[in-house]
Structures are given as C-alpha cells and as structure tokens.
Write an enzyme that holds these catalytic residues in place. Structure first.
Site, PDB file in Angstrom:
ATOM      1  N   CYS A 242     -15.166   2.075 -26.876  1.00  0.00           N
ATOM      2  CA  CYS A 242     -16.497   2.603 -27.125  1.00  0.00           C
ATOM      3  C   CYS A 242     -17.204   2.850 -25.799  1.00  0.00           C
ATOM      4  O   CYS A 242     -18.083   2.094 -25.396  1.00  0.00           O
ATOM      5  CB  CYS A 242     -17.259   1.597 -27.976  1.00  0.00           C
ATOM      6  SG  CYS A 242     -18.650   2.368 -28.736  1.00  0.00           S
TER       7      CYS A 242
ATOM      8  N   GLY B 292       3.559  -3.635  -3.877  1.00  0.00           N
ATOM      9  CA  GLY B 292       3.320  -3.954  -5.288  1.00  0.00           C
ATOM     10  C   GLY B 292       3.568  -2.717  -6.126  1.00  0.00           C
ATOM     11  O   GLY B 292       4.573  -2.571  -6.812  1.00  0.00           O
TER      12      GLY B 292
ATOM     13  N   GLU C  61       4.498  -6.249   1.790  1.00  0.00           N
ATOM     14  CA  GLU C  61       4.086  -6.721   0.466  1.00  0.00           C
ATOM     15  C   GLU C  61       3.887  -5.555  -0.511  1.00  0.00           C
ATOM     16  O   GLU C  61       2.761  -5.301  -0.949  1.00  0.00           O
ATOM     17  CB  GLU C  61       2.746  -7.471   0.578  1.00  0.00           C
ATOM     18  CG  GLU C  61       2.805  -8.703   1.430  1.00  0.00           C
ATOM     19  CD  GLU C  61       1.437  -9.294   1.714  1.00  0.00           C
ATOM     20  OE1 GLU C  61       1.367 -10.513   1.923  1.00  0.00           O
ATOM     21  OE2 GLU C  61       0.440  -8.539   1.713  1.00  0.00           O
TER      22      GLU C  61
ATOM     23  N   GLY D  21       0.786  -1.237   0.000  1.00  0.00           N
ATOM     24  CA  GLY D  21       0.000   0.000   0.000  1.00  0.00           C
ATOM     25  C   GLY D  21       0.810   1.273   0.000  1.00  0.00           C
ATOM     26  O   GLY D  21       0.248   2.368   0.110  1.00  0.00           O
TER      27      GLY D  21
HETATM   28  N1  LLP Z   1      -0.935  -7.165  -0.152  1.00  0.00           N
HETATM   29  C1  LLP Z   1      -2.244  -7.406  -0.259  1.00  0.00           C
HETATM   30  C2  LLP Z   1      -2.859  -8.387   0.598  1.00  0.00           C
HETATM   31  C3  LLP Z   1      -3.005  -6.701  -1.197  1.00  0.00           C
HETATM   32  O1  LLP Z   1      -4.300  -6.932  -1.278  1.00  0.00           O
HETATM   33  C4  LLP Z   1      -2.375  -5.745  -2.028  1.00  0.00           C
HETATM   34  C5  LLP Z   1      -3.146  -5.015  -3.023  1.00  0.00           C
HETATM   35  C6  LLP Z   1      -0.996  -5.540  -1.895  1.00  0.00           C
HETATM   36  C7  LLP Z   1      -0.309  -6.266  -0.928  1.00  0.00           C
HETATM   37  C8  LLP Z   1      -0.240  -4.566  -2.744  1.00  0.00           C
HETATM   38  O2  LLP Z   1      -0.675  -3.267  -2.591  1.00  0.00           O
HETATM   39  P1  LLP Z   1       0.142  -2.082  -3.284  1.00  0.00           P
HETATM   40  O3  LLP Z   1       1.491  -1.998  -2.610  1.00  0.00           O
HETATM   41  O4  LLP Z   1       0.288  -2.437  -4.726  1.00  0.00           O
HETATM   42  O5  LLP Z   1      -0.707  -0.884  -3.095  1.00  0.00           O
HETATM   43  N2  LLP Z   1      -6.064  -2.291  -8.542  1.00  0.00           N
HETATM   44  C9  LLP Z   1      -5.887  -1.247  -7.561  1.00  0.00           C
HETATM   45  C10 LLP Z   1      -5.079  -1.725  -6.403  1.00  0.00           C
HETATM   46  C11 LLP Z   1      -5.682  -2.909  -5.744  1.00  0.00           C
HETATM   47  C12 LLP Z   1      -4.768  -3.422  -4.708  1.00  0.00           C
HETATM   48  C13 LLP Z   1      -5.210  -4.735  -4.223  1.00  0.00           C
HETATM   49  N3  LLP Z   1      -4.354  -5.279  -3.241  1.00  0.00           N
HETATM   50  C14 LLP Z   1      -5.234  -0.052  -8.223  1.00  0.00           C
HETATM   51  O6  LLP Z   1      -5.016  -0.083  -9.431  1.00  0.00           O
HETATM   52  O7  LLP Z   1      -4.987   0.959  -7.568  1.00  0.00           O
END
Ligand code: LLP
Length: 434
Positions: free
Chosen positions: A360, A291, A289, A247
């Site tokens: 579209c 991402g 974690e 996050g």
């Molecule tokens: N760990 C868990 C359990 C998660 O559910 C997520 C993201 C992450 C780690 C990684 O979060 P990050 O560091 O990437 O923010 N599609 C949405 C984001 C959905 C995230 C879902 N879970 C977007 O495009 O903003």
C-alpha cells in the site's frame, strides 16, 4: 527482451539452474526467491582463482549481508571463502552453518557489547574496528576475557564512488571508519600499534557498491598504501593485511557493463604489486569482501500477475503478488531491474508496461516501462538479478510473510529457507486484553 534460446525449454518456459521456472512457481508458490547455486560457485571461484593465479596470499570474504542463510554460508564454506558479518544474527547464522570461525570477520559502525562478546567468545578471525568508542569497548572486553583479537582499522580514503549516495561509503563525510585526511586514522593506529590484547593486522576500506571499474579500487589502494608507507617510515609498522572491501558491480539491466570478476582482482593486485615494488616491507595478504557480485545475478524472484490497470495515454500497470516487502531496492535506491514472462519466454514483446508491487504505497513499483509479451492474470514474471539485498532486506510491511528461498543445482531444487505463513508473522505478538 532477447532471451538466449538455451534458457527456454520446449514449452516456451524460462529455465534457471537447469529447471523450469514455471514448474518451480507452481511447486513453491509465489513470490519465491530462486538461486542457481552453480552460478554462486562460479562467482566465488572467479575471485579465488584469480588471486591464486597471481600467487598472492588472500582471503575472499563473502559479505553475508547481501544474502545470509545457513545454506548460503555452507556454499561459501565449501568454496573456501571467508565471510564478513555485521550482527549477532549474521554471526549466529554462520556458526549454525559450521563456518570456520577463523575465517569470520566482523564489521559494524556501532557494534554492541553483546556482539563483540559473541565475536570474542567464539574466537572469530578478525574484527574491523570502526571508531574510537569501539576501541575502548573492545579493550575492556578483551581484558575481561583475557583474550587477544586480530583487528583491522577501517579507514575512509576520501573517494566518492559514482553510485547512489545511500550506498556510498568511502567519502570523508561517512558514518563508517576513520578518516585518513583528518588524521583520525593515524590516531587510531597509535592507540592500537602496541596493544597487549588488540593485534593490529592492517587496514580496511570499502568505497561503495555497484562500482563498474577497477580505477576507484586502485585509487583507494594507493591512498592506503601511502598511509602504510608513512606509518612504516615513522613507526616501523608492517601491515600484514590490506582489505579493499566489496562493491564490485553486477549486471541488473542490459545497460550495466560490469568487468568480469577476475579482472577486478587482477587489476587491483597488479597495481598493488607496483606500489610494493619500491619499498622494503613485505607485500601484505590481500582481502576483499564481495557481496552483490557473488549472489546478485545468481538469484531471481518469481511472481504471479494479478490485476492490470490501463490509464490511457499514460501507463499500463501490471501488479504482481510481491513488491517492496521482498525487494525494497527500487523504492529505496530507484534501482532498475529487468524481467521475463517465464511462461511466455519464447513470445515476442508486444507492449510496454510497468510492474507494480502490491504494498500500500505508490512507490512500490518493481519496474517502470518494460516491453513484454501480451500479459494476462496468472502469468509468471521472473525479475532478474534479485539475489543480493532482496531477501536480506525483506520486510513485513503490510504484514506480508517473507517469501521462501530455493536453491537449484544439477537440475534439483532444494528449499533452503521456508516461506513464512501469516501465523509466523504474528508469532511474537502478545495480546493486550484478556
Ligand atoms: N564490505 C563492507 C564493509 C560493506 O559495507 C559492504 C556493503 C560490502 C563489503 C559488500 O558490498 P557489495 O559487494 O555487496 O557491493 N543495500 C545496498 C547495498 C549496501 C551495501 C552495504 N555494504 C543495495 O541494495 O544496493
């Protein structure tokens, strides 16, 4: 937008990963996702080095949902990361990349029997248990395979992060995890504490995405710590792992002000050390974690300008050859992006335009109201910071073929995901008449 001179070559073209983006657009066609691999490595190291410096045991698990491909899994492996996967195909991708199984963690709020069996038979490192149904299922499958599995319990600490409601996950009313407040987390703990096959290692929480300060992570950590202290006093439980999820926010536009990645890790560990100072059970391994913060700013998408439409007094639409099929985020979350005209990176901004996709659907707008140089057909637009949740959330809407992915490193471009053709798109279609 002001662009650093070092990012513009003598032709006035935008450079990325040491390469001319206009040449890349010519070579691979558009739309194309391009990644600066040295930036991905830099982001991995920011977290890893910060934990090392603080001398705590840790795992930094790249949340592969942000962008999963065999090449990306290989980079994560080279950087000493762990990974988190959420599906059979994400796990399969990691296995295909030769990712060390003991560093793979599986998530999901509705893991299927097939997914759990794949995790068990491949002996992955850890499963993050989300709900009571999963406990029953996992218990049955582990008995069947006569196998043990390390697990964490996913809890919701009851924190609402300041982010879009669709990417908020740590609040009580969430489809993910066991609530601490209503006692379900403790019930799950009691089912797992002395289990023959399920080895409970600790707790997990993920409070949401695109969070810009460390306060909320620290707040979540404190809630989890309080729970662990309680379980230690009542049941003698010693948690070996504390996983605070992902996050960590990134810079999509100049108004975003994220913390440097190492600062998130530093501040979280500092707070945790204070909590553990006053207790006599050992400090756990800290897992996170990330991402988006690993790949988001390391990626951009190149498009070609096509039609333009002026609505006097209202707006000038500039349409590109991609859109919500390769980047759903603006349509889904009203996410904001910035872009650069790659072949005119040295030219001053002259007009405010809006960048439209070609699907579209009226909502298929990539950027609303951005000042750019004078535009014409065939200009190359580079939309910045599309490296996370772009390719991974791509769709075939309007039967658009998925765009290719190219890695750039040391001045060399390397195709890592082939672009689909329209023939690929109909590959699984079967006729209904002779
Ligand atoms: N760990 C868990 C359990 C998660 O559910 C997520 C993201 C992450 C780690 C990684 O979060 P990050 O560091 O990437 O923010 N599609 C949405 C984001 C959905 C995230 C879902 N879970 C977007 O495009 O903003």
């Amino acid at each position: 937008m002001k662009i650093e001179a070092s990012k513009i070559n003598q032709k006035g073209h935008l450079m990325f990963g040491g390469l001319d983006t206009v040449e890349l657009a010519k070579k691979y066609g558009t739309p194309v996702y391009i990644y600066d691999v040295s930036m991905i490595r830099h982001n991995c190291r920011a977290f890893v080095d910060s934990f090392k410096k603080q001398q705590v045991a840790f795992q930094v698990a790249y949340a592969s949902k942000a962008f999963s491909s065999i090449a990306m899994m290989q980079v994560a492996k080279q950087e000493g990361m762990s990974i988190d996967v959420v599906s059979e195909a994400e796990l399969y991708t990691a296995l295909q990349a030769g990712f060390p199984v003991e560093r793979i963690h599986m998530h999901g709020n509705n893991k299927s029997e097939a997914e759990l069996e794949m995790a068990i038979t491949n002996r992955i490192g850890c499963i993050v248990i989300d709900n009571f149904y999963e406990i029953t299922l996992l218990d049955r499958l582990l008995r069947k395979h006569d196998c043990q599995m390390d697990v964490l319990i996913r809890v919701t600490p009851g924190i609402e992060s300041e982010t879009h409601k669709y990417i908020m996950t740590g609040n009580v009313d969430s489809k993910f995890g066991f609530s601490i407040q209503n006692g379900q987390a403790e019930q799950a703990f009691l089912q797992l504490q002395h289990h023959d096959y399920i080895q409970l290692k600790g707790l997990h929480c993920h409070i949401g995405s695109q969070i810009f300060d460390s306060d909320r992570f620290i707040m979540a950590a404190e809630i989890l710590f309080d729970e662990l202290r309680d379980w230690n006093q009542k049941y003698g439980f010693v948690s070996e792992v504390l996983n605070l999820g992902g996050g960590f926010g990134i810079r999509y536009t100049s108004s975003d002000k994220p913390l440097p990645l190492e600062v998130y890790a530093e501040e979280i560990v500092k707070a945790l050390k204070q909590y553990w100072d006053g207790v006599d059970f050992p400090f756990p391994e800290i897992w996170i974690e990330p991402g988006r913060s690993i790949v988001g700013e390391a990626g951009m998408t190149l498009y070609t300008v096509g039609s333009m439409k002026d609505i006097p007094g209202i707006r000038r639409y500039v349409a590109v050859d991609g859109g919500m099929a390769d980047n759903i985020r603006p349509a889904l979350y009203e996410a904001e992006y910035e872009c650069i005209v790659a072949n005119k990176a040295d030219q001053p901004d002259r007009e405010v335009v809006s960048i439209a996709g070609k699907c579209c659907e009226s909502g298929d707008m990539l950027i609303k109201d951005i000042a750019l140089p004078d535009l014409e057909a065939n200009d190359i637009i580079a939309v910045l910071a599309t490296g996370a949740y772009g390719y991974s959330m791509a769709s075939h809407y309007n039967r658009f073929a998925n765009a290719p992915v190219v890695f750039l490193e040391n001045g060399v471009d390397h195709l890592v995901v082939r672009g689909e053709t329209y023939k690929d798109v109909v590959r699984n279609d079967l006729p209904y008449e002779e």
